[in-house]
Structure formats: C-alpha cells, structure tokens
Design a protein around this motif. Structure first.
Motif, PDB file in Angstrom:
ATOM      1  N   VAL A  93       0.945  -1.285   0.016  1.00 53.43           N
ATOM      2  CA  VAL A  93       0.106   0.027   0.036  1.00 53.43           C
ATOM      3  C   VAL A  93       0.840   1.252  -0.081  1.00 53.43           C
ATOM      4  O   VAL A  93       1.819   1.270   0.798  1.00 53.43           O
ATOM      5  CB  VAL A  93      -1.014   0.038   1.340  1.00 53.43           C
ATOM      6  CG1 VAL A  93      -1.902   1.126   1.152  1.00 53.43           C
ATOM      7  CG2 VAL A  93      -1.506  -1.297   1.540  1.00 53.43           C
ATOM      8  N   VAL A  94       0.684   2.218  -0.778  1.00 53.74           N
ATOM      9  CA  VAL A  94       1.111   3.522  -0.691  1.00 53.74           C
ATOM     10  C   VAL A  94       0.019   4.500  -0.419  1.00 53.74           C
ATOM     11  O   VAL A  94      -1.146   4.498  -0.847  1.00 53.74           O
ATOM     12  CB  VAL A  94       1.779   3.904  -2.256  1.00 53.74           C
ATOM     13  CG1 VAL A  94       2.255   5.340  -2.223  1.00 53.74           C
ATOM     14  CG2 VAL A  94       2.818   2.939  -2.609  1.00 53.74           C
ATOM     15  N   ALA A 108      -1.397  16.637  -2.149  1.00 51.77           N
ATOM     16  CA  ALA A 108      -0.115  17.128  -2.280  1.00 51.77           C
ATOM     17  C   ALA A 108       0.729  16.315  -2.955  1.00 51.77           C
ATOM     18  O   ALA A 108       1.529  16.390  -3.914  1.00 51.77           O
ATOM     19  CB  ALA A 108       0.192  18.271  -1.233  1.00 51.77           C
ATOM     20  N   GLU A 109       1.195  15.215  -2.313  1.00 49.95           N
ATOM     21  CA  GLU A 109       2.171  14.132  -2.497  1.00 49.95           C
ATOM     22  C   GLU A 109       1.859  13.638  -3.977  1.00 49.95           C
ATOM     23  O   GLU A 109       2.587  13.266  -4.675  1.00 49.95           O
ATOM     24  CB  GLU A 109       2.344  13.392  -1.529  1.00 49.95           C
ATOM     25  CG  GLU A 109       2.944  13.689  -0.161  1.00 49.95           C
ATOM     26  CD  GLU A 109       2.708  13.030   1.024  1.00 49.95           C
ATOM     27  OE1 GLU A 109       3.468  13.555   2.007  1.00 49.95           O
ATOM     28  OE2 GLU A 109       1.917  12.110   1.151  1.00 49.95           O
ATOM     29  N   LEU A 110       0.640  13.439  -3.920  1.00 48.73           N
ATOM     30  CA  LEU A 110      -0.017  12.578  -5.261  1.00 48.73           C
ATOM     31  C   LEU A 110       0.081  13.541  -6.480  1.00 48.73           C
ATOM     32  O   LEU A 110       0.617  13.061  -7.439  1.00 48.73           O
ATOM     33  CB  LEU A 110      -1.247  12.063  -5.119  1.00 48.73           C
ATOM     34  CG  LEU A 110      -1.798  11.300  -6.238  1.00 48.73           C
ATOM     35  CD1 LEU A 110      -1.095   9.985  -6.416  1.00 48.73           C
ATOM     36  CD2 LEU A 110      -3.232  10.985  -6.160  1.00 48.73           C
ATOM     37  N   ALA A 131      -5.035   9.760 -10.960  1.00 52.24           N
ATOM     38  CA  ALA A 131      -3.637  10.063 -10.652  1.00 52.24           C
ATOM     39  C   ALA A 131      -3.145   8.716  -9.602  1.00 52.24           C
ATOM     40  O   ALA A 131      -2.341   8.145  -9.931  1.00 52.24           O
ATOM     41  CB  ALA A 131      -2.874  11.331 -10.018  1.00 52.24           C
ATOM     42  N   ALA A 132      -4.191   8.358  -8.896  1.00 51.80           N
ATOM     43  CA  ALA A 132      -4.154   7.180  -7.914  1.00 51.80           C
ATOM     44  C   ALA A 132      -4.242   5.893  -8.580  1.00 51.80           C
ATOM     45  O   ALA A 132      -3.269   5.032  -8.484  1.00 51.80           O
ATOM     46  CB  ALA A 132      -5.172   7.172  -6.920  1.00 51.80           C
ATOM     47  N   ARG A 133      -4.976   5.729  -9.919  1.00 47.21           N
ATOM     48  CA  ARG A 133      -4.792   4.418 -10.430  1.00 47.21           C
ATOM     49  C   ARG A 133      -3.611   4.528 -11.411  1.00 47.21           C
ATOM     50  O   ARG A 133      -3.264   3.577 -11.479  1.00 47.21           O
ATOM     51  CB  ARG A 133      -6.036   4.482 -11.510  1.00 47.21           C
ATOM     52  CG  ARG A 133      -7.377   4.144 -10.687  1.00 47.21           C
ATOM     53  CD  ARG A 133      -8.606   4.307 -11.621  1.00 47.21           C
ATOM     54  NE  ARG A 133      -9.701   3.847 -10.890  1.00 47.21           N
ATOM     55  CZ  ARG A 133     -10.950   4.161 -11.128  1.00 47.21           C
ATOM     56  NH1 ARG A 133     -11.457   5.237 -11.854  1.00 47.21           N
ATOM     57  NH2 ARG A 133     -12.159   3.706 -10.743  1.00 47.21           N
ATOM     58  N   TRP A 190      -2.268  -1.522  -3.808  1.00 54.27           N
ATOM     59  CA  TRP A 190      -3.156  -0.504  -3.316  1.00 54.27           C
ATOM     60  C   TRP A 190      -2.651   0.973  -3.096  1.00 54.27           C
ATOM     61  O   TRP A 190      -1.543   0.934  -2.778  1.00 54.27           O
ATOM     62  CB  TRP A 190      -3.756  -0.806  -1.860  1.00 54.27           C
ATOM     63  CG  TRP A 190      -4.403  -2.277  -1.921  1.00 54.27           C
ATOM     64  CD1 TRP A 190      -3.651  -3.649  -1.871  1.00 54.27           C
ATOM     65  CD2 TRP A 190      -5.749  -2.596  -2.097  1.00 54.27           C
ATOM     66  NE1 TRP A 190      -4.835  -4.434  -2.134  1.00 54.27           N
ATOM     67  CE2 TRP A 190      -6.213  -3.914  -1.980  1.00 54.27           C
ATOM     68  CE3 TRP A 190      -6.752  -1.737  -2.379  1.00 54.27           C
ATOM     69  CZ2 TRP A 190      -7.333  -4.400  -2.370  1.00 54.27           C
ATOM     70  CZ3 TRP A 190      -8.145  -2.339  -2.496  1.00 54.27           C
ATOM     71  CH2 TRP A 190      -8.630  -3.625  -2.608  1.00 54.27           C
ATOM     72  N   VAL A 191      -3.346   1.970  -3.514  1.00 50.36           N
ATOM     73  CA  VAL A 191      -3.241   3.381  -3.322  1.00 50.36           C
ATOM     74  C   VAL A 191      -4.223   4.052  -2.419  1.00 50.36           C
ATOM     75  O   VAL A 191      -5.355   3.746  -2.776  1.00 50.36           O
ATOM     76  CB  VAL A 191      -3.071   4.096  -4.504  1.00 50.36           C
ATOM     77  CG1 VAL A 191      -2.588   5.313  -4.181  1.00 50.36           C
ATOM     78  CG2 VAL A 191      -1.925   3.499  -5.342  1.00 50.36           C
TER      79      VAL A 191
END
Length: 314
Positions: free
Chosen positions: A184-185, A190-192, A209-211, A220-221
């Motif tokens: 997991v991240v 802001a970090e993404l 962006a998460a995908r 997982w994100v």
C-alpha cells in the motif's frame, strides 16, 4: 513468539507542538500549551498502533539527547524501540497552532548527517527485525547522507521475507520505492500531485492519478484528503472507494495522516476487507484531529467515529 508491526522512521524527531493564540510572524507570543513527543511520521504511527492494542516495534536512527528522549517516550507509549544510535543529534521539529484560526505553521530541522557505516548497521538491524514482523510501515523523509533508494531496498528485503509494506513518503524516495512494489502507498493530495506532475483539482483528477500510481508498482493506493476523507484504489477488478468522515470540530490536524496509516496497518493485521480498512483509516485520522495532541487517539472514539464514516464505491 507473537509477531509485530515494524515501523520505520529514518529521520526521527522530537516534535514540539505549541498552541499560540493569535500567532503571526515577527511578533512576541506566549504559548498557551506546549507538548513534546517522540516524533517523525513513523513514530506517530507506532504510538497510535500501540493505543489500538497492536504489538509494535519502531526502528530508525537516533542520536544524542534528542534520540534518547525519542526512545524513552516510545517505551512509555508501549512501543519497543529498536533504534540504531548514531553520532550527532536527532532533529527537533516545531509546530505552531493558532486555535483562533486553525492555521498550523511548521519548522523542521534536517537531522544529523549519516555515513555509510550508519546505513550498514541499520540494514543489519532491519533484517533481524523482519524475522518477527507481520507488516512494515515506512514513513517520512530520508535523512542527510542516506541514499534516496533506501526505501526501495527496504521494501525489496521485506518482500523477500513475504512481509507486506505500507509506504508513506514523497519526492524521489517515493518514486524510487514504487518500483519495489509496496503493498500500500498512502500519499496525500499534494504528494500525489507532486508525483503526477500536475495539480489535482477534482476528485476525478485524484482518482486518475491514484490509478496511474497503482500501475507503477503498489497493489493498493490510499489517498488521504484531510477533512474530505480518503480514496482507496485497488488492483484491477478490485474497484475503488471513497470515505466521507463525519463533520467534527478539529482541534489539531497534525498527525492525522500518520494516524490514518496506523488505522490502515491495524486493519491489515486484523484481516479487514477494503471497505472496512478505509473506514478504520479515516476514523483514526478524524479521531486524531479531534484531540489537542499528536497521534494520541482514543480507541473508543475511533470506534464511535468509524460507525459514522460513509464508505461507498467510486
């Protein structure tokens, strides 16, 4: 032997939190309250895990009087300190919260300069600790003198021992670590956005962006969105979910992201499914924001809030 969660905080700190009504630059202020805790993002995670009844050991680098304070405070919190002691002084970080506006101003020291022999001793300690770990969390920045690839190495070592890793970092250490495929991240918005190289103004932007980050390595994100809750994106076919927290009066948001990581880690070791994992993470982050302290959640409050967190598929 009972297994434990291992938290990694390479750039540990003494966190000093001041409550200062009417704080502004250039003025002379009297603090209404001062709190000193064993800080660094991973140590915040460790304290919350201990409050939730999870067996936890904490490792990283510790130096000087500040390093001794960090280890002593962790012991008092029910965490087993497994720090590598180094020359120099562990950093001190300051947060100034104005209770009238809710604005938080932070000042962070860089930390002691470390050498190759320090890193080698830490790697040996980490390998020994992996033998008893059922989950590893890696949080925060990389201290001066340590290569940004260190998180990639730590994740690869954990994977070789079949130990899952939850990563909460940013910048180059994050980019390097994704290649090693952490389980997991957990970036914030802001970090993404920093990783994606563009602003993320809408939920659709965050989700896309998460995908994309998930395809870069992690399974997982989890994107923390502060008072707006969080988004969880799983492997292809697993789906994605949003969590909306209840509206609460926030006293101090510092440490809420770390508390969410602790809630996530707790849920993983207890075998919760994705929706309940997300609910637990958001409840822990919200519970932290309701306290004046940092990463000092009340388990009963977490349980109450979890029942009020709305989780739905995206």
């Amino acid at each position: 032997m009972e297994r434990y969660v291992l938290t990694v905080t390479l750039n540990a700190a003494v966190d000093v939190a001041y409550t200062v009504p009417g704080f502004s630059p250039g003025g002379i202020h009297v603090a209404a309250a001062v709190r000193r805790v064993a800080g660094g993002k991973g140590n915040n995670v460790a304290r919350v895990l201990a409050r939730l009844g999870v067996r936890v050991a904490a490792t990283g680098f510790a130096g000087g009087a500040a390093g001794r304070f960090i280890q002593d405070e962790l012991r008092r919190a029910g965490v087993v300190p497994e720090y590598v002691e180094v020359a120099g002084e562990s950093r001190t970080c300051y947060a100034f919260t104005d209770p009238e506006t809710g604005v938080v101003t932070e000042l962070r020291e860089r930390g002691p300069e470390l050498g190759p022999e320090d890193v080698a001793r830490f790697k040996a300690r980490y390998d020994r600790l992996l033998a008893g770990a059922e989950l590893v969390t890696i949080s925060g920045s990389v201290p001066p003198g340590v290569e940004p690839e260190i998180y990639r190495y730590l994740i690869e070592r954990a994977r070789s021992c079949q130990v899952r890793v939850v990563l909460d970092s940013s910048g180059q250490p994050l980019r390097e670590a994704l290649v090693a495929r952490p389980y997991v991240v957990k970036p914030n918005r802001a970090e993404l956005a920093g990783w994606a190289g563009r602003p993320l103004e809408t939920e659709a932007d965050v989700l896309e962006a998460a995908r994309r980050m998930r395809t870069a390595g992690p399974e997982w994100v989890l994107v923390s969105l502060g008072a707006d809750g969080a988004l969880l994106v799983g492997p292809d076919g697993a789906g994605a979910w949003r969590a909306v927290p209840p509206q609460v009066a926030a006293l101090n948001p510092v440490g809420s992201g770390d508390s969410a990581v602790a809630g996530l880690a707790c849920g993983l070791v207890r075998g919760l499914g994705p929706e309940e994992l997300l609910r637990q993470a958001v409840a822990c982050g919200t519970a932290n924001a309701r306290t004046a302290g940092v990463a000092d959640v009340d388990p009963a409050e977490v349980e109450r809030l979890a029942r009020r967190v709305r989780v739905e598929p995206v």
